[in-house]
Design an enzyme around this catalytic site. Structure first.
Site, PDB file in Angstrom:
ATOM      1  N   HIS A 136       9.599   9.288  38.498  1.00  0.00           N
ATOM      2  CA  HIS A 136      10.446  10.479  38.304  1.00  0.00           C
ATOM      3  C   HIS A 136      11.898  10.086  38.555  1.00  0.00           C
ATOM      4  O   HIS A 136      12.183   9.276  39.439  1.00  0.00           O
ATOM      5  CB  HIS A 136      10.000  11.567  39.290  1.00  0.00           C
ATOM      6  CG  HIS A 136      10.573  12.921  38.996  1.00  0.00           C
ATOM      7  ND1 HIS A 136      10.517  13.503  37.756  1.00  0.00           N
ATOM      8  CD2 HIS A 136      11.217  13.824  39.799  1.00  0.00           C
ATOM      9  CE1 HIS A 136      11.092  14.703  37.801  1.00  0.00           C
ATOM     10  NE2 HIS A 136      11.525  14.907  39.022  1.00  0.00           N
ATOM     11  N   CYS A 168      21.282  46.065  46.871  1.00  0.00           N
ATOM     12  CA  CYS A 168      20.259  46.469  47.845  1.00  0.00           C
ATOM     13  C   CYS A 168      18.942  45.743  47.531  1.00  0.00           C
ATOM     14  O   CYS A 168      18.874  44.944  46.609  1.00  0.00           O
ATOM     15  CB  CYS A 168      20.026  47.967  47.779  1.00  0.00           C
ATOM     16  SG  CYS A 168      21.517  48.969  47.856  1.00  0.00           S
ATOM     17  N   MET A 169      17.895  46.080  48.270  1.00  0.00           N
ATOM     18  CA  MET A 169      16.609  45.436  48.012  1.00  0.00           C
ATOM     19  C   MET A 169      16.042  45.848  46.640  1.00  0.00           C
ATOM     20  O   MET A 169      15.491  45.026  45.919  1.00  0.00           O
ATOM     21  CB  MET A 169      15.599  45.799  49.108  1.00  0.00           C
ATOM     22  CG  MET A 169      14.311  45.010  49.011  1.00  0.00           C
ATOM     23  SD  MET A 169      13.061  45.565  50.176  1.00  0.00           S
ATOM     24  CE  MET A 169      13.764  45.080  51.731  1.00  0.00           C
ATOM     25  N   ASP A 170      16.227  47.124  46.285  1.00  0.00           N
ATOM     26  CA  ASP A 170      15.580  47.634  45.069  1.00  0.00           C
ATOM     27  C   ASP A 170      16.537  48.283  44.069  1.00  0.00           C
ATOM     28  O   ASP A 170      16.097  48.796  43.053  1.00  0.00           O
ATOM     29  CB  ASP A 170      14.537  48.703  45.453  1.00  0.00           C
ATOM     30  CG  ASP A 170      13.668  48.238  46.597  1.00  0.00           C
ATOM     31  OD1 ASP A 170      12.963  47.248  46.409  1.00  0.00           O
ATOM     32  OD2 ASP A 170      13.742  48.849  47.676  1.00  0.00           O
ATOM     33  N   ARG A 193      11.412  10.258  46.896  1.00  0.00           N
ATOM     34  CA  ARG A 193      10.605  11.438  47.222  1.00  0.00           C
ATOM     35  C   ARG A 193       9.168  10.958  47.361  1.00  0.00           C
ATOM     36  O   ARG A 193       8.859  10.268  48.322  1.00  0.00           O
ATOM     37  CB  ARG A 193      10.787  12.490  46.122  1.00  0.00           C
ATOM     38  CG  ARG A 193      10.307  13.860  46.491  1.00  0.00           C
ATOM     39  CD  ARG A 193      10.692  14.907  45.458  1.00  0.00           C
ATOM     40  NE  ARG A 193      10.030  14.759  44.183  1.00  0.00           N
ATOM     41  CZ  ARG A 193      10.162  15.622  43.165  1.00  0.00           C
ATOM     42  NH1 ARG A 193      10.956  16.666  43.276  1.00  0.00           N
ATOM     43  NH2 ARG A 193       9.524  15.436  42.033  1.00  0.00           N
ATOM     44  N   LYS A 246       4.651  24.418  36.606  1.00  0.00           N
ATOM     45  CA  LYS A 246       4.436  24.761  38.020  1.00  0.00           C
ATOM     46  C   LYS A 246       5.266  25.992  38.402  1.00  0.00           C
ATOM     47  O   LYS A 246       6.112  26.431  37.623  1.00  0.00           O
ATOM     48  CB  LYS A 246       4.805  23.555  38.889  1.00  0.00           C
ATOM     49  CG  LYS A 246       6.209  23.038  38.696  1.00  0.00           C
ATOM     50  CD  LYS A 246       6.317  21.589  39.167  1.00  0.00           C
ATOM     51  CE  LYS A 246       7.639  20.973  38.794  1.00  0.00           C
ATOM     52  NZ  LYS A 246       8.537  20.733  39.871  1.00  0.00           N
ATOM     53  N   ARG A 253       7.616  14.860  30.202  1.00  0.00           N
ATOM     54  CA  ARG A 253       7.224  15.965  31.102  1.00  0.00           C
ATOM     55  C   ARG A 253       8.336  17.010  31.215  1.00  0.00           C
ATOM     56  O   ARG A 253       8.945  17.178  32.270  1.00  0.00           O
ATOM     57  CB  ARG A 253       6.944  15.413  32.507  1.00  0.00           C
ATOM     58  CG  ARG A 253       5.864  14.367  32.622  1.00  0.00           C
ATOM     59  CD  ARG A 253       5.501  14.159  34.104  1.00  0.00           C
ATOM     60  NE  ARG A 253       6.656  13.894  34.935  1.00  0.00           N
ATOM     61  CZ  ARG A 253       7.111  12.681  35.260  1.00  0.00           C
ATOM     62  NH1 ARG A 253       6.484  11.613  34.826  1.00  0.00           N
ATOM     63  NH2 ARG A 253       8.166  12.550  36.036  1.00  0.00           N
ATOM     64  N   TYR A 262      25.505  50.038  50.851  1.00  0.00           N
ATOM     65  CA  TYR A 262      25.597  49.686  52.270  1.00  0.00           C
ATOM     66  C   TYR A 262      26.957  49.084  52.600  1.00  0.00           C
ATOM     67  O   TYR A 262      27.466  48.228  51.876  1.00  0.00           O
ATOM     68  CB  TYR A 262      24.523  48.650  52.625  1.00  0.00           C
ATOM     69  CG  TYR A 262      23.112  49.192  52.564  1.00  0.00           C
ATOM     70  CD1 TYR A 262      22.695  50.203  53.418  1.00  0.00           C
ATOM     71  CD2 TYR A 262      22.188  48.664  51.667  1.00  0.00           C
ATOM     72  CE1 TYR A 262      21.394  50.686  53.370  1.00  0.00           C
ATOM     73  CE2 TYR A 262      20.889  49.132  51.614  1.00  0.00           C
ATOM     74  CZ  TYR A 262      20.493  50.150  52.467  1.00  0.00           C
ATOM     75  OH  TYR A 262      19.216  50.623  52.417  1.00  0.00           O
TER      76      TYR A 262
END
Ligand SMILES: Cc1ncc(COP(=O)(O)O)c(C=O)c1O
Length: 375
Positions: free
Chosen positions: A169, A314-316, A141, A43, A225, A269
């Protein structure tokens, strides 16, 4: 190892390398360890590794099932040509039941009312719906209370919902000394015995996630699993990954800038890092937009050495202090996760820096990161 890609690897400034051979071997190791069938839990985009190639490698390694969280993931696997059995471990909306039937996807049943709604959809659509009943034994759950399972299965016996499996589970399988998992196993076994005595026991019984595979052989039943373990990660950061299991993921980037800054230069920054003397500062094109966290005190590998990330992520982009690798130049490979020379940064090390678990690190790897698969 050869990374098969039609795009030259040098065209990427950052990418993930995924070792499908290691993945196949990890699946085979689970089969060897448990002697059961394996449902590869893939998943969340195959734990961030990419769903289709991971599914194919798991099947090649011997997995007979794929486990996903949502029906959309199961349908994507079918569209990708994966024909193995698929179980949706989580919630399936009733309106998706016709698609589940059409594409031979097995759903989890954990609520009697929802199962009634499913039945209505099955009757309108025709055909049989394959299902596994999920039982609450201590996870708190999803799962049917133990006491309602027997009458529920009796009621479904001659219905178009074909209950071919039953599962539970574990909440604390990563704690080998806790009573929690043995208690859950006891509760589950009592139910299985009752169902058996009444001729209601579904054919396929399963419970073990990766931690239970390593810690609780009594939980193996017919099928296990694993997710984390087949991706080559330790399900419990307190216990190292057993040596027969191999890490599958490497995260690399290239230096896109290397330059000397004079003393007193603020980096990134907020100028939270200021050069104390003339310093060699590199830039790699990764940031929190790639799923790399904006936290302090991080390291990566350059020229086989650990170097510090300096200033805010930073972001990138983020910046590296390169004084210890004076030869480092634009285009050099940087490793964020994985091996370089004799140094290694594990997913667990990154998880520890981020105050989380390896699962969250890999699930957070952004879609924009190219995934390159090698065998
Ligand atoms: C129901 C279920 N089974 C198995 C797994 C696989 O767990 P792991 O990755 O710890 O093996 C998960 C993952 O969270 C799960 O939700």
């Amino acid at each position: 190892m050869i990374y098969l890609t039609i795009v030259d690897i040098n065209t990427y400034s950052t990418w993930l390398e995924i070792d499908l051979n290691a993945l196949k071997q990890n699946v085979a190791e689970v089969i060897k360890m448990t002697g059961t069938d394996v449902m590869a839990v893939i998943k969340a985009n195959g734990y961030g590794h990419g769903m289709r190639p991971i599914a194919q490698a798991c099947v090649a390694g011997g997995a007979t099932w794929c486990g996903v969280a949502r029906i959309e993931e199961a349908l994507a696997l079918r569209r990708a040509g994966i024909s193995t059995r698929i179980l949706v471990l989580g919630f399936t909306p009733a309106s998706k039941i016709p698609e589940a039937i059409e594409h031979n996807i097995t759903v989890a049943l954990f609520n009697a009312e929802l199962a009634q709604t499913y039945l209505e959809y099955v009757r309108i659509h025709g055909g049989n719906l394959r299902a596994h009943v999920k039982v609450e034994t201590g996870m708190g759950r999803l799962g049917m209370p133990v006491e309602v399972v027997t009458p529920f299965l009796r009621a479904l016996k001659n219905s178009p919902i074909q209950v071919e499996g039953i599962f539970t589970h574990f909440a604390r399988a990563d704690e080998p000394n806790s009573d929690s998992t043995p208690n859950q196993i006891r509760i589950f076994n009592t139910l299985l015995n009752e169902l058996d005595s009444q001729g209601l026991k579904p054919e396929i019984v399963h419970a073990a996630n990766s931690a239970a595979i390593l810690n609780f052989p009594a939980s193996y039943y017919d099928l296990v699993r694993p997710g984390d373990l087949i991706m080559g990660m330790a399900p419990d950061s307190a216990q190292p990954l057993p040596p027969q299991y191999k890490p599958t993921l490497t995260w690399k980037a290239r230096l896109i800038s290397v330059r000397n800054f004079p003393a007193g230069q603020g980096i990134s920054y907020g100028s939270t890092y200021v050069t104390r003397k003339e310093e060699r500062i590199g830039v790699i094109p990764i940031g929190y937009g790639d799923g790399f966290r904006r936290v302090d005190n991080q390291q990566v590998l350059v020229g086989g050495k650990r170097v510090n990330i300096v200033g805010r992520v930073c972001m990138d982009q983020c910046m590296l202090q390169l004084d210890d690798v004076p030869d480092a130049k634009i285009g050099d490979e940087v490793v964020l996760i994985g091996k370089q020379g004799s140094e290694f940064i594990s997913v667990d090390e990154v998880a520890q820096r981020w105050g989380t678990i390896n699962y969250e690190v890999v699930c957070g790897l952004a879609e924009r990161l190219p995934r390159i698969y090698g065998e």
